[in-house]
Structures are given as C-alpha cells and as structure tokens.
Design an enzyme around this catalytic site. Structure first.
Site, mmCIF file in Angstrom:
data_model
loop_
_atom_site.group_PDB
_atom_site.id
_atom_site.type_symbol
_atom_site.label_atom_id
_atom_site.label_comp_id
_atom_site.label_asym_id
_atom_site.label_seq_id
_atom_site.Cartn_x
_atom_site.Cartn_y
_atom_site.Cartn_z
ATOM 1 N N GLU A 120 0.830 -1.212 0.000
ATOM 2 C CA GLU A 120 0.000 0.000 0.000
ATOM 3 C C GLU A 120 0.865 1.264 0.000
ATOM 4 O OE1 GLU A 120 -2.871 -0.492 -0.727
ATOM 5 O OE2 GLU A 120 -3.697 -2.264 0.253
ATOM 6 N N HIS A 143 -2.988 2.163 8.369
ATOM 7 C CA HIS A 143 -4.087 1.405 7.753
ATOM 8 C C HIS A 143 -4.284 0.115 8.533
ATOM 9 C CE1 HIS A 143 -6.453 -0.928 4.973
ATOM 10 N NE2 HIS A 143 -5.466 -1.785 4.757
ATOM 11 N N HIS A 145 -7.613 -3.143 9.725
ATOM 12 C CA HIS A 145 -8.890 -3.798 9.431
ATOM 13 C C HIS A 145 -9.684 -3.993 10.739
ATOM 14 C CE1 HIS A 145 -6.360 -6.034 6.077
ATOM 15 N NE2 HIS A 145 -6.516 -4.740 5.791
ATOM 16 N N GLU A 173 -17.624 11.378 23.170
ATOM 17 C CA GLU A 173 -16.351 11.980 22.758
ATOM 18 C C GLU A 173 -16.150 11.999 21.236
ATOM 19 O OE1 GLU A 173 -13.360 12.204 25.518
ATOM 20 O OE2 GLU A 173 -15.261 12.867 26.333
ATOM 21 N N HIS A 214 -13.104 -3.349 3.574
ATOM 22 C CA HIS A 214 -11.673 -3.655 3.669
ATOM 23 C C HIS A 214 -11.085 -3.141 5.000
ATOM 24 C CE1 HIS A 214 -7.465 -3.821 1.675
ATOM 25 N NE2 HIS A 214 -7.326 -3.611 2.955
HETATM 26 P P1 13P Z 1 0.868 -5.464 3.054
HETATM 27 O O1 13P Z 1 1.215 -6.775 3.714
HETATM 28 O O2 13P Z 1 1.437 -5.355 1.676
HETATM 29 O O3 13P Z 1 1.220 -4.284 3.937
HETATM 30 O O4 13P Z 1 -0.721 -5.428 2.843
HETATM 31 C C1 13P Z 1 -1.600 -5.584 3.900
HETATM 32 C C2 13P Z 1 -2.919 -4.922 3.674
HETATM 33 O O5 13P Z 1 -3.618 -4.632 4.620
HETATM 34 C C3 13P Z 1 -3.339 -4.608 2.305
HETATM 35 O O6 13P Z 1 -4.385 -3.688 2.279
HETATM 36 ZN ZN ZN Z 2 -5.596 -3.774 4.157
#
Ligand code: 13P
Ligand code: ZN
Length: 274
Positions: A120, A143, A145, A173, A214
């Site tokens: 990413e 980033h 999940h 909050e 995602h």
């Molecule tokens: P990477 O292992 O390349 O960092 O990817 C993980 C991910 O969350 C892709 O969106």
């Molecule tokens: Zn991801």
C-alpha cells in the site's frame, strides 16, 4: 552511533503494531504504517549515506507515481506480507527505514530477509503528500482492518454523512475526536495507484477514510493521535454493532453534538447536523 533498536521511533512502531494486533485490527499481514522521521534524529542511529539497496515505488504490481514533494524524506514503514504480531520480536525483518529518491526507495535499515515496503506504499505516500499540504506537522499514515467497523460496513449505509452521524451518536467523545467526520471510498482494488489517488483525495478533507469492506486509513501528527482516531471510530462501531439489532430508546441528539462542539471548540462538519 546509538543502537537503532532503542530508537524511540522503532519502539513506537513495535508498541503500536503489537497493540493493533492485540485489538484484532491486523490479522495475518493485514495493515500497514508509515511514519515520517526527522533526518537528524535518524542520523543518531544510522549512517544515512549508506544505502543497503534500492526498491521500486510499487504497490502490488504497479510501479511509479508522482513523488516529488517527498524527495529526500525518510520514513519507517511496515514490510509487505509481514505480520504485525511479529514486529516487536524482530523489527529488523518486519520494518524498514527508507529514503524517498528519484530512482526508487532507498533502504537504510531493515527488511533483513530481502523484503520490501508495504504493497500500500502508493496510498501511504499519496496520503502523506495530501496531509502535509494541509498540516506540515502530519507524520503518520496508518491502515488496518478493525473488526467492528468492518462489520458495520455490511449493515450500515456507506454514506459519509449518515455513517459519520451514526458514529457520533455512539459515544459522547466522538464528535470531539473526529469533528471532520469519516470519508468513505467504495470497494476498490487495494494495492493500486488508483486507490491511492482516491484515498489521498479524501484526505484533503478527512483524517479518516474507510475503504468499504476492507478497512480504514488514519492520518495524524503522532502515532498516538492516529491510533486514537481509529480506536475511537472502532469503539463507536462496536457500540453500534452491540445495539443495532435492539430498539433504540436513548440517543445523543444533534443539540448535544452542537453543545459538545461549542464547549470543546472543534470545527464540526455542519452539513451533518440538522
Ligand atoms: P501489506 O502486507 O502489503 O502491507 O498489505 C496488507 C494490507 O492490509 C493490504 O491492504
Ligand atoms: Zn488492508
């Protein structure tokens, strides 16, 4: 030269990835972090003239994108395919310190097993450029999940105003922590320049951007601030998922939200409140 493993920025990456893993936000290799470092600080730990190898600017399989404003800047970045749960035990394999150069990303430390930057990287560097243009102090793009936020993606309308409003209602909050709300991208292919461009465009207005079905991107000045943004959204999403199937008897009203914004002097996104 000081021991790089004791550097505060390496320690921060270790602690943050461990926390994110522990919270269930980063299964397997899920998630990535990039953290803009101060060259002088890095020089206390590394000979920054020594380049181990040069890596391409690459997502999953696309190469090259506009990078000029970041030339010469040094970042610590999680490696592609690396597990957040393993970073603390072996930072030198799972993390890399890289300098942005014309020909590619110059590796100064890390990715010991021959690895490279997260897939990413386009989204991360494009988001850094977008946020730095707004706030010169921005250093972190994160980033992950988060479980409840992802669950919410499947049962709540993916409309920026409606979703932000729901999240604000889920904790007192929330409006204070993210008065700018949450941007949303539709489901898109990850690891591409296209999703990078779209995420960075959202980052012109938001510090939090959901990638539908995602995960989420967060931006901030510090690791704590960025982590805290995502943590607060995820907590709100958890409250939503714990209550969405039950009759709602009480709520935080728009009047309450306005009072909070006024007291805490935050610039709340007005078009979301009635
Ligand atoms: P990477 O292992 O390349 O960092 O990817 C993980 C991910 O969350 C892709 O969106
Ligand atoms: Zn991801």
């Amino acid at each position: 030269m000081k021991d790089i493993l004791t550097a505060p920025f390496v320690q921060e990456m270790c602690k943050t990835t461990a926390n994110m893993y522990r919270l269930g936000w980063d299964e397997r290799n899920g998630g990535n972090i990039s953290y803009l470092l101060d060259e002088n600080e890095v020089s206390e730990y590394l000979d920054i003239k020594k380049v181990i190898r040069t890596l391409p600017y690459a997502g999953v399989n696309e190469m090259n994108f506009y990078i000029t404003p970041l030339l010469g800047k040094i970042f610590i970045v999680t490696g592609t395919g690396k597990y957040f749960k393993n970073v603390q035990d072996d930072p030198e394999t799972n993390l890399g310190i890289v300098r942005i150069a014309e020909k590619g990303v110059e590796l100064l430390w890390g990715y010991k097993d021959g690895g490279r930057t997260t897939s990413e990287l386009p989204a991360h560097l494009m988001c850094h450029m977008a946020r730095l243009a707004i706030d010169a102090e921005n250093r972190v793009i994160m980033h992950c999940h988060p479980t409840n936020l992802l669950a919410m993606n499947y049962v709540h309308e993916l409309d920026e105003k409606k979703l932000t409003h729901t999240l604000w209602e889920m904790g007192t909050e929330c409006v204070v922590v993210f008065p700018d709300g949450v941007g949303i991208l539709p489901w898109m292919l990850c690891g591409t320049n296209t999703i990078g461009v779209a995420t960075a465009k959202k980052m012109d207005n938001y510090r939090l951007v959901i990638w539908a079905m995602h995960g989420i991107y967060g931006a901030g000045k510090t690791m704590d601030e960025t982590f805290g943004l995502i943590e607060t959204v995820e907590k709100a999403a958890q409250i939503y998922m714990l209550t969405a199937h039950l009759p709602r008897i009480n709520t935080i009203t728009d009047e309450n939200l306005k009072e909070l914004a006024e007291l805490f002097k935050v610039e709340v996104r007005k078009d979301i409140l009635s």
